[in-house]
Design a protein around this motif. Structure first.
Motif, short mmCIF file in Angstrom:
data_model
loop_
_atom_site.label_atom_id
_atom_site.label_comp_id
_atom_site.label_asym_id
_atom_site.label_seq_id
_atom_site.Cartn_x
_atom_site.Cartn_y
_atom_site.Cartn_z
N LYS A 120 49.72 28.18 45.54
CA LYS A 120 49.21 29.29 44.73
C LYS A 120 50.22 30.40 44.51
O LYS A 120 49.99 31.32 43.71
CB LYS A 120 47.96 29.88 45.40
CG LYS A 120 46.81 28.89 45.55
CD LYS A 120 46.23 28.49 44.21
CE LYS A 120 45.00 27.59 44.40
NZ LYS A 120 44.37 27.23 43.12
N GLY A 121 51.34 30.34 45.22
CA GLY A 121 52.34 31.39 45.06
C GLY A 121 51.90 32.73 45.59
O GLY A 121 52.18 33.78 45.00
N VAL A 122 51.16 32.71 46.71
CA VAL A 122 50.66 33.96 47.30
C VAL A 122 51.13 34.07 48.74
O VAL A 122 51.63 33.11 49.33
CB VAL A 122 49.12 34.02 47.25
CG1 VAL A 122 48.63 34.00 45.81
CG2 VAL A 122 48.49 32.87 48.06
N ALA A 123 50.93 35.24 49.32
CA ALA A 123 51.22 35.46 50.73
C ALA A 123 49.91 35.76 51.45
O ALA A 123 49.09 36.53 50.97
CB ALA A 123 52.19 36.63 50.90
N ALA A 151 28.26 40.76 46.74
CA ALA A 151 28.19 39.94 45.52
C ALA A 151 28.66 38.52 45.78
O ALA A 151 29.62 38.28 46.49
CB ALA A 151 29.05 40.58 44.43
N GLY A 152 27.94 37.56 45.22
CA GLY A 152 28.25 36.16 45.45
C GLY A 152 29.67 35.80 45.06
O GLY A 152 30.19 36.25 44.05
N ALA A 153 30.29 34.97 45.90
CA ALA A 153 31.67 34.57 45.66
C ALA A 153 31.74 33.39 44.70
O ALA A 153 30.98 32.44 44.82
CB ALA A 153 32.34 34.20 46.98
N ALA A 154 32.64 33.46 43.75
CA ALA A 154 32.82 32.35 42.81
C ALA A 154 34.28 31.91 42.78
O ALA A 154 34.72 31.24 41.87
CB ALA A 154 32.36 32.77 41.43
N GLY A 155 35.03 32.30 43.80
CA GLY A 155 36.43 31.92 43.84
C GLY A 155 37.23 32.60 42.74
O GLY A 155 36.86 33.65 42.23
N LEU A 156 38.31 31.97 42.34
CA LEU A 156 39.19 32.57 41.33
C LEU A 156 38.57 32.56 39.94
O LEU A 156 38.78 33.47 39.14
CB LEU A 156 40.53 31.82 41.32
CG LEU A 156 41.38 32.02 42.57
CD1 LEU A 156 42.62 31.13 42.52
CD2 LEU A 156 41.80 33.48 42.70
N ASN A 157 37.82 31.49 39.63
CA ASN A 157 37.12 31.41 38.34
C ASN A 157 38.05 31.73 37.17
O ASN A 157 37.70 32.49 36.27
CB ASN A 157 35.92 32.36 38.35
CG ASN A 157 34.91 32.00 37.27
OD1 ASN A 157 34.83 30.85 36.83
ND2 ASN A 157 34.13 32.98 36.85
N GLY A 158 39.26 31.16 37.22
CA GLY A 158 40.21 31.35 36.13
C GLY A 158 41.15 32.52 36.30
O GLY A 158 42.13 32.66 35.56
N ALA A 159 40.89 33.40 37.28
CA ALA A 159 41.76 34.56 37.50
C ALA A 159 43.01 34.15 38.25
O ALA A 159 43.06 33.10 38.90
CB ALA A 159 41.00 35.62 38.27
N ASP A 160 44.04 34.97 38.16
CA ASP A 160 45.27 34.71 38.89
C ASP A 160 45.05 34.95 40.38
O ASP A 160 44.40 35.93 40.77
CB ASP A 160 46.40 35.60 38.39
CG ASP A 160 46.83 35.26 36.97
OD1 ASP A 160 46.67 34.09 36.58
OD2 ASP A 160 47.34 36.16 36.28
N PRO A 161 45.62 34.09 41.23
CA PRO A 161 45.48 34.29 42.68
C PRO A 161 46.26 35.52 43.14
O PRO A 161 47.26 35.90 42.53
CB PRO A 161 46.06 33.01 43.27
CG PRO A 161 46.98 32.49 42.22
CD PRO A 161 46.37 32.86 40.91
N THR A 162 45.78 36.14 44.19
CA THR A 162 46.43 37.31 44.76
C THR A 162 46.64 37.11 46.25
O THR A 162 46.08 36.19 46.86
CB THR A 162 45.58 38.57 44.56
OG1 THR A 162 44.35 38.41 45.28
CG2 THR A 162 45.27 38.81 43.08
#
Length: 438
Positions: free
Chosen positions: A81-84, A41-52
Protein backbone atom coordinates in the motif's frame (compact mmCIF):
# COMPACT_ATOMS: atom_id res chain seq x y z
CA UNK A 1 -21.52 -32.94 38.58
CA UNK A 2 -23.44 -32.13 35.43
CA UNK A 3 -21.76 -33.09 32.20
CA UNK A 4 -23.54 -30.44 30.16
CA UNK A 5 -21.56 -27.43 28.93
CA UNK A 6 -22.66 -23.95 28.01
CA UNK A 7 -22.54 -23.15 24.34
CA UNK A 8 -18.83 -23.18 23.40
CA UNK A 9 -19.34 -20.01 21.40
CA UNK A 10 -18.75 -16.84 23.36
CA UNK A 11 -22.04 -15.20 24.28
CA UNK A 12 -22.92 -11.65 23.42
CA UNK A 13 -22.95 -10.56 27.06
CA UNK A 14 -19.74 -12.40 27.85
CA UNK A 15 -17.35 -9.49 28.30
CA UNK A 16 -17.23 -6.71 30.80
CA UNK A 17 -18.72 -3.30 30.23
CA UNK A 18 -15.64 -1.66 31.61
CA UNK A 19 -12.47 -3.64 32.23
CA UNK A 20 -11.50 -2.53 35.71
CA UNK A 21 -8.57 -0.36 34.71
CA UNK A 22 -6.28 1.37 37.17
CA UNK A 23 -6.87 4.72 38.76
CA UNK A 24 -4.92 6.66 36.15
CA UNK A 25 -6.91 5.12 33.32
CA UNK A 26 -10.16 5.67 35.17
CA UNK A 27 -9.31 9.33 35.57
CA UNK A 28 -8.84 9.63 31.83
CA UNK A 29 -11.92 7.61 31.07
CA UNK A 30 -14.10 9.73 33.31
CA UNK A 31 -17.73 8.82 32.86
CA UNK A 32 -17.21 6.42 30.00
CA UNK A 33 -20.57 5.08 28.85
CA UNK A 34 -21.39 1.42 29.16
CA UNK A 35 -21.49 -1.01 26.26
CA UNK A 36 -24.95 0.28 25.41
CA UNK A 37 -23.37 3.30 23.76
CA UNK A 38 -23.32 2.79 20.01
CA UNK A 39 -20.25 2.12 17.91
CA UNK A 40 -18.50 4.78 15.90
CA UNK A 41 -19.48 5.12 12.25
CA UNK A 42 -19.36 1.80 10.44
CA UNK A 43 -16.06 0.96 8.80
CA UNK A 44 -16.00 0.38 5.05
CA UNK A 45 -12.25 0.27 4.55
CA UNK A 46 -10.64 2.41 1.88
CA UNK A 47 -13.64 2.22 -0.47
CA UNK A 48 -11.60 3.68 -3.32
CA UNK A 49 -9.74 6.27 -1.21
CA UNK A 50 -5.96 6.49 -1.12
CA UNK A 51 -4.35 4.59 1.77
CA UNK A 52 -2.77 6.59 4.57
CA UNK A 53 -0.38 5.90 7.43
CA UNK A 54 -2.00 4.45 10.56
CA UNK A 55 -1.16 2.93 13.93
CA UNK A 56 -1.33 -0.73 14.97
CA UNK A 57 -1.24 -1.94 18.58
CA UNK A 58 -0.50 -5.48 19.77
CA UNK A 59 0.93 -7.25 22.80
CA UNK A 60 2.44 -9.84 20.45
CA UNK A 61 4.95 -7.26 19.25
CA UNK A 62 6.60 -7.65 22.67
CA UNK A 63 6.89 -11.44 22.38
CA UNK A 64 9.95 -12.90 20.73
CA UNK A 65 8.10 -15.88 19.33
CA UNK A 66 5.17 -13.94 17.86
CA UNK A 67 6.75 -10.65 16.77
CA UNK A 68 8.32 -11.95 13.51
CA UNK A 69 4.92 -13.13 12.25
CA UNK A 70 3.25 -9.80 12.95
CA UNK A 71 6.16 -7.85 11.49
CA UNK A 72 5.87 -9.95 8.34
CA UNK A 73 2.18 -9.13 7.98
CA UNK A 74 2.74 -5.44 8.68
CA UNK A 75 5.70 -5.18 6.30
CA UNK A 76 3.82 -6.90 3.49
CA UNK A 77 0.91 -4.49 3.86
CA UNK A 78 3.20 -1.46 4.08
CA UNK A 79 4.96 -2.49 0.87
CA UNK A 80 1.73 -3.25 -1.00
CA UNK A 81 0.00 0.00 0.00
CA UNK A 82 2.98 2.33 0.23
CA UNK A 83 2.19 3.36 3.80
CA UNK A 84 3.95 3.38 7.15
CA UNK A 85 2.43 1.64 10.16
CA UNK A 86 3.27 3.02 13.60
CA UNK A 87 3.75 0.13 16.02
CA UNK A 88 2.40 0.37 19.58
CA UNK A 89 3.22 -2.46 21.95
CA UNK A 90 2.71 -3.37 25.61
CA UNK A 91 3.21 -6.72 27.38
CA UNK A 92 0.04 -8.80 27.60
CA UNK A 93 -0.50 -8.32 31.35
CA UNK A 94 -0.36 -4.53 30.91
CA UNK A 95 -1.88 -4.26 27.46
CA UNK A 96 -5.56 -3.58 28.03
CA UNK A 97 -4.91 -1.00 30.75
CA UNK A 98 -2.42 0.87 28.57
CA UNK A 99 -4.59 0.63 25.46
CA UNK A 100 -7.62 1.91 27.36
CA UNK A 101 -5.57 4.85 28.58
CA UNK A 102 -4.59 5.75 25.04
CA UNK A 103 -8.00 5.17 23.48
CA UNK A 104 -9.95 7.09 26.11
CA UNK A 105 -7.36 9.86 26.09
CA UNK A 106 -7.42 10.18 22.31
CA UNK A 107 -3.77 9.20 21.88
CA UNK A 108 -4.50 6.05 19.89
CA UNK A 109 -6.54 5.56 16.71
CA UNK A 110 -6.13 2.80 14.15
CA UNK A 111 -6.07 -0.99 14.32
CA UNK A 112 -5.84 -2.72 17.70
CA UNK A 113 -5.14 -6.39 18.33
CA UNK A 114 -7.52 -7.46 21.11
CA UNK A 115 -8.27 -10.50 23.20
CA UNK A 116 -11.93 -11.27 22.51
CA UNK A 117 -12.67 -10.92 26.23
CA UNK A 118 -11.79 -7.22 26.04
CA UNK A 119 -14.30 -6.15 23.39
CA UNK A 120 -16.88 -4.97 25.89
CA UNK A 121 -14.31 -2.80 27.61
CA UNK A 122 -13.25 -1.07 24.42
CA UNK A 123 -16.77 -0.89 23.01
CA UNK A 124 -17.80 1.04 26.13
CA UNK A 125 -15.64 3.97 25.00
CA UNK A 126 -17.87 4.49 21.96
CA UNK A 127 -14.74 4.74 19.81
CA UNK A 128 -14.72 1.30 18.16
CA UNK A 129 -16.10 1.12 14.65
CA UNK A 130 -18.77 -1.34 13.58
CA UNK A 131 -16.79 -3.45 11.11
CA UNK A 132 -19.67 -5.58 9.85
CA UNK A 133 -19.26 -4.15 6.34
CA UNK A 134 -15.64 -5.30 6.33
CA UNK A 135 -16.65 -8.76 7.54
CA UNK A 136 -19.21 -9.33 4.79
CA UNK A 137 -18.25 -11.86 2.16
CA UNK A 138 -14.77 -12.56 3.52
CA UNK A 139 -15.39 -16.17 4.49
CA UNK A 140 -15.13 -15.90 8.27
CA UNK A 141 -16.69 -18.82 10.11
CA UNK A 142 -19.89 -18.00 11.96
CA UNK A 143 -18.38 -18.96 15.31
CA UNK A 144 -15.37 -16.70 14.71
CA UNK A 145 -17.61 -13.77 13.81
CA UNK A 146 -19.70 -14.32 16.92
CA UNK A 147 -16.57 -14.41 19.08
CA UNK A 148 -15.68 -10.91 17.85
CA UNK A 149 -19.18 -9.52 18.42
CA UNK A 150 -20.45 -7.68 21.50
CA UNK A 151 -24.07 -6.71 22.13
CA UNK A 152 -24.93 -7.68 18.58
CA UNK A 153 -22.33 -5.39 16.99
CA UNK A 154 -19.33 -6.63 14.99
CA UNK A 155 -16.72 -4.66 16.91
CA UNK A 156 -13.73 -6.56 15.51
CA UNK A 157 -12.66 -8.91 12.74
CA UNK A 158 -11.73 -12.36 14.05
CA UNK A 159 -8.08 -13.27 13.58
CA UNK A 160 -7.35 -16.43 15.56
CA UNK A 161 -9.97 -18.35 17.54
CA UNK A 162 -8.98 -21.31 19.68
CA UNK A 163 -8.68 -22.33 23.32
CA UNK A 164 -6.32 -22.90 26.24
CA UNK A 165 -5.60 -26.46 27.30
CA UNK A 166 -2.99 -28.99 28.35
CA UNK A 167 0.11 -29.53 26.21
CA UNK A 168 2.44 -32.43 27.03
CA UNK A 169 5.82 -33.73 25.86
CA UNK A 170 5.02 -37.15 24.38
CA UNK A 171 8.59 -38.39 24.85
CA UNK A 172 8.56 -37.54 28.54
CA UNK A 173 5.16 -39.17 28.94
CA UNK A 174 6.53 -42.31 27.32
CA UNK A 175 9.38 -42.53 29.81
CA UNK A 176 6.77 -42.78 32.58
CA UNK A 177 4.74 -45.39 30.73
CA UNK A 178 2.12 -42.87 29.64
CA UNK A 179 0.73 -41.94 26.22
CA UNK A 180 -0.88 -38.83 24.79
CA UNK A 181 -3.24 -41.04 22.79
CA UNK A 182 -4.36 -42.83 25.95
CA UNK A 183 -4.00 -39.96 28.38
CA UNK A 184 -5.57 -40.28 31.84
CA UNK A 185 -9.24 -39.40 31.62
CA UNK A 186 -10.06 -38.77 35.29
CA UNK A 187 -8.56 -36.48 37.89
CA UNK A 188 -7.50 -39.45 40.04
CA UNK A 189 -5.75 -41.08 37.09
CA UNK A 190 -4.16 -37.76 36.20
CA UNK A 191 -2.71 -37.33 39.69
CA UNK A 192 -1.28 -40.86 39.60
CA UNK A 193 0.30 -40.03 36.23
CA UNK A 194 1.90 -36.92 37.73
CA UNK A 195 3.35 -39.04 40.53
CA UNK A 196 4.81 -41.40 37.91
CA UNK A 197 6.36 -38.47 36.08
CA UNK A 198 7.89 -37.13 39.29
CA UNK A 199 9.40 -40.56 39.78
CA UNK A 200 11.56 -40.00 36.69
CA UNK A 201 13.72 -37.78 38.89
CA UNK A 202 16.08 -35.11 37.70
CA UNK A 203 13.99 -32.36 39.25
CA UNK A 204 11.27 -32.78 36.60
CA UNK A 205 8.10 -30.79 37.29
CA UNK A 206 5.26 -33.08 36.22
CA UNK A 207 2.81 -30.23 35.57
CA UNK A 208 3.93 -26.59 35.25
CA UNK A 209 0.56 -25.30 36.44
CA UNK A 210 0.03 -21.62 37.19
CA UNK A 211 0.80 -20.76 40.80
CA UNK A 212 1.61 -17.03 40.57
CA UNK A 213 -1.33 -14.80 41.47
CA UNK A 214 -1.22 -13.05 38.08
CA UNK A 215 -2.11 -16.30 36.32
CA UNK A 216 -3.97 -18.20 39.01
CA UNK A 217 -7.23 -17.58 37.19
CA UNK A 218 -6.30 -20.90 35.55
CA UNK A 219 -7.70 -22.55 38.69
CA UNK A 220 -11.19 -21.62 37.48
CA UNK A 221 -11.17 -24.32 34.80
CA UNK A 222 -10.28 -26.89 37.46
CA UNK A 223 -13.11 -25.61 39.66
CA UNK A 224 -15.46 -26.21 36.74
CA UNK A 225 -13.94 -29.67 36.28
CA UNK A 226 -14.83 -30.46 39.90
CA UNK A 227 -18.40 -29.30 39.29
CA UNK A 228 -18.54 -25.64 40.29
CA UNK A 229 -20.55 -23.48 37.87
CA UNK A 230 -18.61 -20.42 39.15
CA UNK A 231 -21.68 -18.28 38.48
CA UNK A 232 -25.41 -18.83 38.98
CA UNK A 233 -27.30 -15.89 37.52
CA UNK A 234 -25.65 -12.91 39.16
CA UNK A 235 -24.35 -14.91 42.09
CA UNK A 236 -20.71 -16.00 42.37
CA UNK A 237 -20.80 -19.61 43.56
CA UNK A 238 -17.13 -19.88 44.56
CA UNK A 239 -17.04 -21.17 48.10
CA UNK A 240 -19.28 -24.08 47.11
CA UNK A 241 -18.17 -27.64 47.85
CA UNK A 242 -16.83 -28.16 44.32
CA UNK A 243 -14.57 -25.10 44.34
CA UNK A 244 -13.24 -26.03 47.79
CA UNK A 245 -12.59 -29.57 46.61
CA UNK A 246 -10.76 -28.30 43.52
CA UNK A 247 -8.48 -26.01 45.51
CA UNK A 248 -7.86 -28.72 48.10
CA UNK A 249 -6.76 -31.03 45.28
CA UNK A 250 -4.59 -28.30 43.75
CA UNK A 251 -2.94 -27.69 47.14
CA UNK A 252 -2.29 -31.42 47.34
CA UNK A 253 -0.47 -31.33 44.00
CA UNK A 254 1.56 -28.38 45.29
CA UNK A 255 2.51 -30.12 48.55
CA UNK A 256 3.60 -33.26 46.69
CA UNK A 257 5.81 -31.26 44.34
CA UNK A 258 3.69 -32.24 41.34
CA UNK A 259 3.28 -28.54 40.52
CA UNK A 260 5.82 -25.83 41.40
CA UNK A 261 5.83 -22.47 43.15
CA UNK A 262 5.89 -19.08 41.40
CA UNK A 263 4.93 -20.19 37.89
CA UNK A 264 2.97 -18.16 35.33
CA UNK A 265 2.36 -18.85 31.64
CA UNK A 266 5.74 -17.53 30.53
CA UNK A 267 7.61 -19.42 33.27
CA UNK A 268 5.73 -22.57 32.30
CA UNK A 269 6.72 -22.18 28.67
CA UNK A 270 10.36 -21.80 29.64
CA UNK A 271 10.29 -24.82 31.96
CA UNK A 272 8.61 -26.92 29.30
CA UNK A 273 11.00 -25.75 26.57
CA UNK A 274 14.00 -26.67 28.70
CA UNK A 275 12.65 -30.16 29.35
CA UNK A 276 12.10 -29.38 33.03
CA UNK A 277 8.31 -29.83 32.88
CA UNK A 278 6.27 -32.61 31.33
CA UNK A 279 3.15 -30.56 30.61
CA UNK A 280 1.57 -27.13 31.04
CA UNK A 281 -1.48 -25.05 30.01
CA UNK A 282 -1.34 -22.87 26.89
CA UNK A 283 -3.00 -21.74 23.69
CA UNK A 284 -1.65 -23.01 20.35
CA UNK A 285 0.59 -19.94 20.14
CA UNK A 286 2.75 -21.53 22.81
CA UNK A 287 4.10 -23.97 20.26
CA UNK A 288 6.24 -21.30 18.64
CA UNK A 289 7.50 -20.01 21.96
CA UNK A 290 8.60 -23.35 23.38
CA UNK A 291 10.14 -24.75 20.21
CA UNK A 292 12.18 -21.61 19.62
CA UNK A 293 13.54 -21.57 23.16
CA UNK A 294 14.17 -25.31 23.47
CA UNK A 295 17.62 -26.89 23.04
CA UNK A 296 15.76 -29.92 21.64
CA UNK A 297 15.59 -29.39 17.88
CA UNK A 298 12.89 -32.08 17.65
CA UNK A 299 10.58 -30.74 20.34
CA UNK A 300 7.92 -29.74 17.78
CA UNK A 301 7.37 -33.41 16.93
CA UNK A 302 6.87 -34.26 20.60
CA UNK A 303 4.20 -31.67 21.42
CA UNK A 304 0.97 -33.42 22.33
CA UNK A 305 -2.26 -31.56 23.14
CA UNK A 306 -4.33 -33.64 25.58
CA UNK A 307 -7.86 -33.37 26.92
CA UNK A 308 -8.18 -32.10 30.49
CA UNK A 309 -9.16 -34.96 32.79
CA UNK A 310 -12.68 -35.04 34.22
CA UNK A 311 -13.90 -35.83 37.72
CA UNK A 312 -15.85 -38.89 36.65
CA UNK A 313 -15.64 -40.98 33.49
CA UNK A 314 -18.13 -39.90 30.84
CA UNK A 315 -18.08 -36.21 31.71
CA UNK A 316 -17.04 -33.60 29.18
CA UNK A 317 -13.49 -32.17 29.41
CA UNK A 318 -13.28 -28.49 30.16
CA UNK A 319 -11.27 -25.88 28.23
CA UNK A 320 -11.33 -22.10 28.04
CA UNK A 321 -12.09 -20.27 24.80
CA UNK A 322 -9.28 -17.93 23.79
CA UNK A 323 -9.03 -15.78 20.70
CA UNK A 324 -7.59 -12.69 19.09
CA UNK A 325 -9.27 -10.16 16.81
CA UNK A 326 -8.52 -6.77 15.27
CA UNK A 327 -10.69 -3.80 16.22
CA UNK A 328 -10.67 -0.38 14.54
CA UNK A 329 -10.51 2.69 16.77
CA UNK A 330 -12.16 5.65 15.07
CA UNK A 331 -10.01 8.62 14.13
CA UNK A 332 -6.94 9.40 12.02
CA UNK A 333 -5.99 6.51 9.75
CA UNK A 334 -9.06 4.44 10.66
CA UNK A 335 -10.07 3.73 7.04
CA UNK A 336 -6.68 2.22 6.19
CA UNK A 337 -6.59 0.49 9.56
CA UNK A 338 -9.86 -1.20 8.65
CA UNK A 339 -8.46 -2.26 5.30
CA UNK A 340 -5.41 -3.69 7.08
CA UNK A 341 -7.60 -5.54 9.59
CA UNK A 342 -9.49 -7.15 6.73
CA UNK A 343 -6.22 -8.06 4.96
CA UNK A 344 -4.53 -9.56 8.03
CA UNK A 345 -7.53 -11.66 9.05
CA UNK A 346 -8.96 -12.84 5.71
CA UNK A 347 -6.30 -12.67 2.97
CA UNK A 348 -5.26 -16.30 2.46
CA UNK A 349 -1.58 -15.58 1.81
CA UNK A 350 -1.36 -13.33 4.87
CA UNK A 351 -3.14 -15.88 7.05
CA UNK A 352 -0.97 -18.80 5.96
CA UNK A 353 2.24 -16.84 6.38
CA UNK A 354 1.14 -15.98 9.91
CA UNK A 355 0.03 -19.57 10.60
CA UNK A 356 3.40 -20.93 9.51
CA UNK A 357 5.05 -18.91 12.28
CA UNK A 358 2.44 -18.71 15.07
CA UNK A 359 0.33 -21.81 14.45
CA UNK A 360 -2.87 -20.16 15.68
CA UNK A 361 -6.22 -21.37 14.31
CA UNK A 362 -7.36 -19.01 11.52
CA UNK A 363 -10.88 -17.60 11.32
CA UNK A 364 -11.85 -18.23 7.68
CA UNK A 365 -13.25 -21.37 6.10
CA UNK A 366 -10.78 -21.12 3.22
CA UNK A 367 -7.76 -21.05 5.53
CA UNK A 368 -9.06 -23.82 7.78
CA UNK A 369 -9.56 -26.11 4.80
CA UNK A 370 -6.17 -25.32 3.25
CA UNK A 371 -3.61 -28.11 3.08
CA UNK A 372 -1.22 -26.10 5.29
CA UNK A 373 -3.70 -26.02 8.16
CA UNK A 374 -5.48 -29.32 7.57
CA UNK A 375 -2.19 -31.26 7.48
CA UNK A 376 -0.90 -29.77 10.75
CA UNK A 377 -1.10 -32.68 13.19
CA UNK A 378 -0.63 -30.53 16.28
CA UNK A 379 -3.32 -28.08 15.20
CA UNK A 380 -5.74 -30.88 14.37
CA UNK A 381 -5.14 -32.62 17.69
CA UNK A 382 -5.52 -29.37 19.62
CA UNK A 383 -8.81 -28.65 17.89
CA UNK A 384 -10.14 -32.17 18.45
CA UNK A 385 -8.98 -32.68 22.04
CA UNK A 386 -9.27 -29.17 23.46
CA UNK A 387 -11.07 -26.55 21.36
CA UNK A 388 -14.02 -28.82 20.56
CA UNK A 389 -15.32 -28.63 24.15
CA UNK A 390 -14.13 -25.12 25.04
CA UNK A 391 -16.49 -22.62 26.63
CA UNK A 392 -16.25 -18.98 27.68
CA UNK A 393 -15.46 -17.79 31.18
CA UNK A 394 -18.82 -17.10 32.90
CA UNK A 395 -17.21 -14.28 34.89
CA UNK A 396 -16.70 -12.27 31.68
CA UNK A 397 -20.24 -10.95 31.88
CA UNK A 398 -19.46 -8.92 34.98
CA UNK A 399 -18.23 -5.35 34.85
CA UNK A 400 -15.35 -6.01 37.24
CA UNK A 401 -14.38 -9.48 36.07
CA UNK A 402 -10.67 -8.63 36.17
CA UNK A 403 -10.86 -7.67 39.84
CA UNK A 404 -13.07 -10.69 40.54
CA UNK A 405 -10.45 -13.03 39.09
CA UNK A 406 -7.73 -11.25 41.07
CA UNK A 407 -9.66 -11.60 44.32
CA UNK A 408 -10.07 -15.32 43.70
CA UNK A 409 -6.43 -15.77 42.69
CA UNK A 410 -5.16 -14.02 45.81
CA UNK A 411 -7.11 -16.40 48.05
CA UNK A 412 -6.01 -19.47 46.09
CA UNK A 413 -2.41 -18.38 46.49
CA UNK A 414 -3.00 -18.04 50.23
CA UNK A 415 -4.03 -21.70 50.24
CA UNK A 416 -0.95 -22.76 48.30
CA UNK A 417 1.47 -21.05 50.68
CA UNK A 418 -0.38 -22.43 53.71
CA UNK A 419 -1.74 -19.22 55.20
CA UNK A 420 -5.40 -20.17 54.76
CA UNK A 421 -7.51 -23.31 54.55
CA UNK A 422 -9.26 -24.10 51.26
CA UNK A 423 -12.70 -23.79 52.87
CA UNK A 424 -12.02 -20.44 54.53
CA UNK A 425 -10.15 -19.01 51.56
CA UNK A 426 -12.83 -19.92 49.02
CA UNK A 427 -15.56 -18.55 51.28
CA UNK A 428 -13.59 -15.29 51.45
CA UNK A 429 -12.96 -15.37 47.69
CA UNK A 430 -16.64 -15.81 46.94
CA UNK A 431 -17.64 -13.00 49.28
CA UNK A 432 -15.00 -10.63 47.88
CA UNK A 433 -16.00 -11.49 44.31
CA UNK A 434 -19.71 -10.98 45.03
CA UNK A 435 -19.04 -7.46 46.31
CA UNK A 436 -17.52 -6.65 42.91
CA UNK A 437 -20.51 -7.82 40.91
CA UNK A 438 -22.06 -4.81 39.20
Amino acid sequence: MSTSLPNPLITRRRALQFFGIGAAAAALAGCVPTGSSGPAAGAAGLNGADPTDFAFASWSLTEESAKPALEGTLSSYEKAKGVAVKRTAFPYNEYINQLMLQVTGGQFTGAAHVDVAWLGSLAATGKLQDVSALASGRGYTSSALQAATFDGVQYALPWTIGAIGLIANSETLGKAGLSADAFPTTVDEFEKALVSLKGLGGGLIPYAASTKAAQLKDILIWMQTFGSPLVDGDTITIGDDASVEAVTWYKGLYDQGLIAADVDRFDARSLFAQGRAAMYDDAPVGRGAVTKESPDANLATKLAPVSRPVLKKGETPRALVWGGAIAVVNGTGAATAGDFAQYATSDLDAILADYAMRGLPPATTEALSSSEVASDAFGAQFSERITATASSNPLWKFTAYSQIESAIADRVQAVLIGSASPKDAMKQAGEAAQKLVG
